[in-house]
Design a protein around this motif. Sequence first.
Motif, PDB file in Angstrom:
ATOM      1  N   LEU A  33       0.815  -1.217   0.000  1.00  0.00           N
ATOM      2  CA  LEU A  33       0.000   0.000   0.000  1.00  0.00           C
ATOM      3  C   LEU A  33       0.844   1.261   0.000  1.00  0.00           C
ATOM      4  N   PHE A  34       1.953   1.241   0.727  1.00  0.00           N
ATOM      5  CA  PHE A  34       2.851   2.393   0.731  1.00  0.00           C
ATOM      6  C   PHE A  34       3.395   2.656  -0.671  1.00  0.00           C
ATOM      7  N   ALA A  37       0.641   3.880  -3.023  1.00  0.00           N
ATOM      8  CA  ALA A  37       0.316   5.275  -2.712  1.00  0.00           C
ATOM      9  C   ALA A  37       1.393   6.206  -3.263  1.00  0.00           C
ATOM     10  N   SER A  40       0.939   6.582  -6.908  1.00  0.00           N
ATOM     11  CA  SER A  40      -0.198   7.429  -7.280  1.00  0.00           C
ATOM     12  C   SER A  40       0.081   8.912  -7.038  1.00  0.00           C
ATOM     13  N   PHE A  41       0.992   9.224  -6.146  1.00  0.00           N
ATOM     14  CA  PHE A  41       1.317  10.629  -5.890  1.00  0.00           C
ATOM     15  C   PHE A  41       1.918  11.303  -7.116  1.00  0.00           C
ATOM     16  N   THR A  78      -5.619  -1.303  -7.908  1.00  0.00           N
ATOM     17  CA  THR A  78      -5.547  -0.496  -6.693  1.00  0.00           C
ATOM     18  C   THR A  78      -4.899   0.843  -6.987  1.00  0.00           C
ATOM     19  N   PHE A  79      -3.815   0.815  -7.759  1.00  0.00           N
ATOM     20  CA  PHE A  79      -3.183   2.069  -8.177  1.00  0.00           C
ATOM     21  C   PHE A  79      -4.160   2.913  -8.986  1.00  0.00           C
ATOM     22  N   MET A  82      -6.471   4.690  -6.653  1.00  0.00           N
ATOM     23  CA  MET A  82      -5.771   5.761  -5.943  1.00  0.00           C
ATOM     24  C   MET A  82      -5.463   6.933  -6.874  1.00  0.00           C
ATOM     25  N   TYR A 156      -4.336   8.787   3.970  1.00  0.00           N
ATOM     26  CA  TYR A 156      -3.790   8.852   2.607  1.00  0.00           C
ATOM     27  C   TYR A 156      -3.744  10.290   2.115  1.00  0.00           C
ATOM     28  N   ASP A 157      -4.790  11.039   2.385  1.00  0.00           N
ATOM     29  CA  ASP A 157      -4.852  12.420   1.923  1.00  0.00           C
ATOM     30  C   ASP A 157      -3.829  13.295   2.642  1.00  0.00           C
ATOM     31  N   TYR A 160      -0.541  12.569   1.074  1.00  0.00           N
ATOM     32  CA  TYR A 160      -0.447  13.219  -0.239  1.00  0.00           C
ATOM     33  C   TYR A 160      -0.137  14.709  -0.087  1.00  0.00           C
TER      34      TYR A 160
END
Length: 176
Positions: A33-34, A37, A40-41, A78-79, A82, A156-157, A160
């Motif tokens: 997940l890390f 994430a 996706s950033f 999943t990506f 995100m 998550y937000d 980001y």
Amino acid sequence: MHVKAKTVALGGLFLALTIVFMALGSVIETSTLFLLAAASFFVGIVVREFGLAAGAAFYLAAVLLGFFVAPNKFYVLTFAAMGFYILGIEAVWRWLLRRDEIQKRYLIFWIGKYVVFNIVYIPIVILFRDMLFAQAVSDTLLVIVILGGQIGLFIYDRAYDYVQEHIWGKMRGRFL
């Protein structure tokens, strides 16, 4: 359409890093997940630096290339969720910036974040219930999972926002 060489070069570099993070998510299972994430950033970085259209093109390229390269296709999905969230909230923010008459933009922005997230999250949890859970889950547990997702969104937000402000904020002068 004229595309600047720096935009293409930096977009290609970010796309490569995105794919590497997606692939590493399959290799380093404890940090999946890390890594997804973090991948996706890059969608948000491209949107903020080059615009919404470039960000959407980057997002589509990352999802398509991820399906060809990444070993675990579920992680690409999943990506994709995100990245869609990031693309959505950046679009909401740009829309709010053009509306001078709207009061309490930050509150509306947070509401927009949760709307975009839940447009993706709730259907996935409900429709893919059997794929996500090893055994049948009750409706009560499903509600708990949905509420837990809201807390996960907040974390998550915040991550980001931190990446955009502190990490990319310090590095962008070296790239642009």
